[in-house]
Enzyme design. Structure first.
Site, PDB file in Angstrom:
ATOM      1  N   GLN A  36      29.955  -5.748 -27.869  1.00 33.30           N
ATOM      2  CA  GLN A  36      29.116  -4.648 -28.360  1.00 33.30           C
ATOM      3  C   GLN A  36      28.169  -4.149 -27.269  1.00 33.30           C
ATOM      4  O   GLN A  36      27.856  -2.962 -27.200  1.00 33.30           O
ATOM      5  CB  GLN A  36      28.313  -5.138 -29.593  1.00 33.30           C
ATOM      6  CG  GLN A  36      27.757  -4.022 -30.449  1.00 33.30           C
ATOM      7  CD  GLN A  36      28.783  -3.447 -31.416  1.00 33.30           C
ATOM      8  OE1 GLN A  36      29.532  -4.187 -32.036  1.00 33.30           O
ATOM      9  NE2 GLN A  36      28.810  -2.140 -31.563  1.00 33.30           N
TER      10      GLN A  36
ATOM     11  N   LYS B 181      25.484  -8.778 -32.972  1.00 37.97           N
ATOM     12  CA  LYS B 181      26.432  -8.885 -34.090  1.00 37.97           C
ATOM     13  C   LYS B 181      25.936  -9.993 -34.993  1.00 37.97           C
ATOM     14  O   LYS B 181      25.240 -10.899 -34.551  1.00 37.97           O
ATOM     15  CB  LYS B 181      27.827  -9.259 -33.562  1.00 37.97           C
ATOM     16  CG  LYS B 181      28.939  -8.888 -34.507  1.00 37.97           C
ATOM     17  CD  LYS B 181      29.325  -7.439 -34.330  1.00 37.97           C
ATOM     18  CE  LYS B 181      30.366  -6.992 -35.305  1.00 37.97           C
ATOM     19  NZ  LYS B 181      30.883  -5.657 -34.948  1.00 37.97           N
TER      20      LYS B 181
ATOM     21  N   ASP C 260      30.778  -4.113 -40.879  1.00 35.96           N
ATOM     22  CA  ASP C 260      31.958  -4.570 -40.139  1.00 35.96           C
ATOM     23  C   ASP C 260      32.898  -5.111 -41.220  1.00 35.96           C
ATOM     24  O   ASP C 260      32.779  -4.710 -42.392  1.00 35.96           O
ATOM     25  CB  ASP C 260      31.575  -5.644 -39.094  1.00 35.96           C
ATOM     26  CG  ASP C 260      32.692  -5.912 -38.086  1.00 35.96           C
ATOM     27  OD1 ASP C 260      32.866  -5.111 -37.159  1.00 35.96           O
ATOM     28  OD2 ASP C 260      33.415  -6.921 -38.228  1.00 35.96           O
TER      29      ASP C 260
ATOM     30  N   ASN D  90      38.127   0.233 -43.733  1.00 37.09           N
ATOM     31  CA  ASN D  90      37.405   1.422 -43.266  1.00 37.09           C
ATOM     32  C   ASN D  90      38.045   2.045 -42.020  1.00 37.09           C
ATOM     33  O   ASN D  90      38.343   3.245 -41.995  1.00 37.09           O
ATOM     34  CB  ASN D  90      35.940   1.038 -42.996  1.00 37.09           C
ATOM     35  CG  ASN D  90      35.174   2.170 -42.356  1.00 37.09           C
ATOM     36  OD1 ASN D  90      35.017   2.226 -41.144  1.00 37.09           O
ATOM     37  ND2 ASN D  90      34.730   3.110 -43.158  1.00 37.09           N
TER      38      ASN D  90
HETATM   39  P1  NDP Z   1      37.247  -3.733 -43.589  1.00 36.68           P
HETATM   40  O1  NDP Z   1      36.661  -4.937 -44.204  1.00 36.68           O
HETATM   41  O2  NDP Z   1      36.971  -2.395 -44.171  1.00 36.68           O
HETATM   42  O3  NDP Z   1      38.830  -3.875 -43.479  1.00 36.68           O
HETATM   43  C1  NDP Z   1      39.407  -4.947 -42.797  1.00 36.68           C
HETATM   44  C2  NDP Z   1      40.911  -4.845 -42.945  1.00 36.68           C
HETATM   45  O4  NDP Z   1      41.523  -5.787 -42.080  1.00 36.68           O
HETATM   46  C3  NDP Z   1      41.388  -5.169 -44.343  1.00 36.68           C
HETATM   47  O5  NDP Z   1      42.578  -4.479 -44.602  1.00 36.68           O
HETATM   48  C4  NDP Z   1      41.612  -6.674 -44.241  1.00 36.68           C
HETATM   49  O6  NDP Z   1      42.529  -7.183 -45.188  1.00 36.68           O
HETATM   50  C5  NDP Z   1      42.200  -6.782 -42.849  1.00 36.68           C
HETATM   51  N1  NDP Z   1      41.899  -8.099 -42.286  1.00 36.68           N
HETATM   52  C6  NDP Z   1      40.680  -8.651 -42.092  1.00 36.68           C
HETATM   53  N2  NDP Z   1      40.792  -9.878 -41.584  1.00 36.68           N
HETATM   54  C7  NDP Z   1      42.122 -10.093 -41.451  1.00 36.68           C
HETATM   55  C8  NDP Z   1      42.889 -11.184 -40.974  1.00 36.68           C
HETATM   56  N3  NDP Z   1      42.301 -12.311 -40.535  1.00 36.68           N
HETATM   57  N4  NDP Z   1      44.255 -11.063 -40.966  1.00 36.68           N
HETATM   58  C9  NDP Z   1      44.851  -9.942 -41.430  1.00 36.68           C
HETATM   59  N5  NDP Z   1      44.173  -8.872 -41.899  1.00 36.68           N
HETATM   60  C10 NDP Z   1      42.833  -8.950 -41.902  1.00 36.68           C
HETATM   61  O7  NDP Z   1      36.768  -3.780 -42.051  1.00 36.68           O
HETATM   62  P2  NDP Z   1      36.724  -2.621 -40.977  1.00 36.68           P
HETATM   63  O8  NDP Z   1      37.832  -1.654 -41.204  1.00 36.68           O
HETATM   64  O9  NDP Z   1      35.342  -2.136 -40.900  1.00 36.68           O
HETATM   65  O10 NDP Z   1      36.997  -3.446 -39.636  1.00 36.68           O
HETATM   66  C11 NDP Z   1      38.312  -3.616 -39.090  1.00 36.68           C
HETATM   67  C12 NDP Z   1      38.178  -3.929 -37.607  1.00 36.68           C
HETATM   68  O11 NDP Z   1      37.499  -2.840 -36.942  1.00 36.68           O
HETATM   69  C13 NDP Z   1      37.365  -5.169 -37.249  1.00 36.68           C
HETATM   70  O12 NDP Z   1      37.897  -5.747 -36.069  1.00 36.68           O
HETATM   71  C14 NDP Z   1      35.983  -4.607 -36.931  1.00 36.68           C
HETATM   72  O13 NDP Z   1      35.245  -5.460 -36.108  1.00 36.68           O
HETATM   73  C15 NDP Z   1      36.361  -3.318 -36.222  1.00 36.68           C
HETATM   74  N6  NDP Z   1      35.358  -2.288 -36.163  1.00 36.68           N
HETATM   75  C16 NDP Z   1      34.761  -1.777 -37.284  1.00 36.68           C
HETATM   76  C17 NDP Z   1      33.844  -0.747 -37.183  1.00 36.68           C
HETATM   77  C18 NDP Z   1      33.242  -0.099 -38.373  1.00 36.68           C
HETATM   78  O14 NDP Z   1      32.530   0.895 -38.184  1.00 36.68           O
HETATM   79  N7  NDP Z   1      33.499  -0.547 -39.584  1.00 36.68           N
HETATM   80  C19 NDP Z   1      33.424  -0.233 -35.868  1.00 36.68           C
HETATM   81  C20 NDP Z   1      34.154  -0.779 -34.760  1.00 36.68           C
HETATM   82  C21 NDP Z   1      35.069  -1.777 -34.922  1.00 36.68           C
HETATM   83  P3  NDP Z   1      42.002  -7.843 -46.581  1.00 36.68           P
HETATM   84  O15 NDP Z   1      41.648  -6.676 -47.446  1.00 36.68           O
HETATM   85  O16 NDP Z   1      43.162  -8.650 -47.074  1.00 36.68           O
HETATM   86  O17 NDP Z   1      40.821  -8.690 -46.213  1.00 36.68           O
HETATM   87  O1  2IT Z   2      32.088  -3.228 -33.992  1.00 31.80           O
HETATM   88  C1  2IT Z   2      31.358  -2.228 -34.214  1.00 31.80           C
HETATM   89  O2  2IT Z   2      31.112  -1.392 -33.328  1.00 31.80           O
HETATM   90  C2  2IT Z   2      30.815  -2.066 -35.557  1.00 31.80           C
HETATM   91  N1  2IT Z   2      31.108  -2.857 -36.439  1.00 31.80           N
HETATM   92  C3  2IT Z   2      29.842  -0.961 -35.845  1.00 31.80           C
HETATM   93  C4  2IT Z   2      28.462  -1.315 -35.356  1.00 31.80           C
HETATM   94  C5  2IT Z   2      27.377  -0.344 -35.746  1.00 31.80           C
HETATM   95  O3  2IT Z   2      26.226  -0.706 -35.475  1.00 31.80           O
HETATM   96  O4  2IT Z   2      27.637   0.740 -36.287  1.00 31.80           O
END
Ligand code: NDP
Ligand code: 2IT
Length: 450
Positions: free
Chosen positions: A115, A130, A170, A244
């Protein structure tokens, strides 16, 4: 010369592993940066003398705390909460909160380290942090999630603040959790400030924060393809995840004329050769975000094939967008993608590709955007949510859409500046690592030894 550089990197990594035993995800994230930075700083004594990378790889502080809460049956539950404040050289600590049973100190240290560079790349004044807990929101009632969030914030509130550390969402932390966390912060402090981002629009949230990470990832994909004289239009695309980041990445691929043929969750993946179009995506968002269901239901609804306990990387497509979690593309998966003709990978998730897989992608000259560049759009709009909260105004959606597009375009340009190789291929991993490093390093040099 080359040999001594390698020895330096090895010595650095050996020391890091000794000081952080067993923290394999943290070692992996630091190595990915160090491999490029050691090379870049070889002739820049000021960074060696100030021991910059060694200092960035030692978090400013790690807060770990007990989180007690009562489930719907009256049972007392105990989880472990954390906040890793990695570095605040260029702005207050900033980064998401993850609620997932796999959460541990190694995973949060890797995420906080990453980050720091990602936030630097956005060009906005944000340091890196984080946090989270080994709490699993899946299968919990809304009331249980609320009680957990309230208990979590009852400790966290001592360590955060709108000018100190600003958490966000996250994995497992979305609009519902941010609402409960912000409500408890407000109750404990009797203040209404922008201490969290990703808030609901009615209480200080920014337009397009929900969409920003997924959209930004696809903008990075677009810019990489354009740099190579190509386009998203007509391309087939593999997406993992269905949360997301994944869902808004799918939306943006659709709007740019591509076709997404997979999505997944921790149970397995669906292959829908017809493409996850707008109607199917609306179903998927409702299924995963509102009903908190399983992707298997999507397969039943649309007659798509469901592959339990598998990842989508064996399906042939032009582009891959891993948007679920860390280390979800193994070296074998990377080799399969390359063999099947995959031309570009943009990481929506954080560190979804194993180190050896990244190496193979780069060697095969696949266009590869690492997470710290590709998914920076989310935290960038978080940074702009902070600005709006400080000024107590809300900008128009069109302005934020333009700012997101511009920020992702700038990140792409800086990756090209530091990552272009002699034959024109852009090593985006190197570009992102060096561009992210320089700003933080120069600030640390200016501060002296602190
Ligand atoms: P969500 O909780 O909205 O969604 C996560 C998704 O990934 C779900 O479909 C989940 O499945 C799946 N998942 C989680 N863990 C596992 C695993 N161990 N094996 C297989 N599938 C898995 O999270 P986000 O969409 O926010 O985050 C997804 C990724 O993006 C992460 O790496 C996060 O750090 C990164 N990220 C997020 C940001 C944000 O703004 N939200 C910004 C930048 C990066 P299930 O429903 O079965 O749990
Ligand atoms: O991994 C990431 O960049 C996030 N989960 C979002 C962090 C934030 O502060 O919006």
């Amino acid at each position: 010369m080359t040999a001594s550089k390698h020895v330096d990197l090895d010595q650095f990594m050996n020391g890091l592993k000794r000081r952080n035993p067993g923290e394999t995800e943290f070692h992996q994230a630091v190595y990915e940066v160090a491999a490029n930075v050691f090379d870049y700083i070889a002739d820049k004594a000021v960074y060696h003398e100030a021991q910059i990378l060694r200092r960035i790889a030692e978090p400013d502080r790690i807060i770990s705390f007990r989180v007690c809460w009562q489930d719907d049956n009256g049972m007392i539950r105990v989880n472990r909460g954390y906040r890793v404040q990695n570095n605040n050289s260029i702005g207050p600590y900033k980064g998401g909160l993850r609620f997932h049973p796999s959460v541990n100190q190694s995973i949060l240290k890797f995420l906080a380290f990453e980050q720091t560079f990602k936030n630097s790349l956005t060009g906005l004044p944000m340091g890196g942090a984080k946090g989270g807990a080994d709490f699993n929101p899946r299968g919990k009632s809304d009331n249980e999630v609320m009680r957990f969030c309230q208990s979590f914030m009852t400790e966290l509130y001592r360590h955060v603040g709108e000018d100190i550390d600003i958490p966000a969402g996250d994995i497992g932390v979305g609009a519902r959790e941010i609402g409960y966390l912000f409500g408890q912060w407000k109750r404990l402090t009797n203040r209404f400030t922008g201490v969290l981002t990703g808030k609901g629009r009615e209480y200080g949230g920014s337009p397009i924060r929900t969409e920003a990470t997924g959209y930004g990832t696809v903008y990075m994909l677009h810019d990489m393809l354009k740099q190579a004289g190509q386009d998203i239009e007509g391309k087939t695309c593999l997406v993992s995840g269905s949360g997301n980041v994944a869902t808004y990445a799918i939306q943006k691929v659709n709007s740019l004329g591509g076709k997404v043929i997979t999505a997944s969750d921790s149970g397995g993946f669906v292959h829908d050769p017809e493409g996850i179009d707008e109607e199917r995506l609306a179903y998927l968002i409702d299924l995963k975000t509102n009903r908190r269901g399983r992707i298997e239901e999507y397969a039943k609804q649309y007659g798509a094939k469901y592959y339990p306990k598998e990842r989508p990387w064996g399906i042939t497509a032009d582009v891959a967008l891993p948007c679920a979690t860390q280390n979800e593309i193994s070296q074998a998966d990377a080799r399969t993608l390359i063999a099947n003709g995959c031309q570009a990978v943009a990481e929506g998730a954080n560190m979804p590709t194993e180190q050896e897989g990244i190496h193979d992608f780069i060697e095969a000259k696949v266009l590869f955007a690492p997470s710290k560049a590709a998914n920076a759009g989310g935290v960038a709009i978080s940074g702009l949510e902070m600005s709006q909260n400080s000024a107590r105004i809300t900008w128009k959606e069109e302005e934020l859409q333009k700012l997101l597009r511009d920020i992702m375009g700038d990140i792409h340009e800086r990756c090209v500046q530091y990552g272009q190789t002699h034959d024109g291929y852009v090593d985006y991993v190197r570009g992102a690592n060096i561009a992210g490093f320089i700003k933080v390093a120069d600030a640390m040099v200016a501060y002296g030894v602190v």
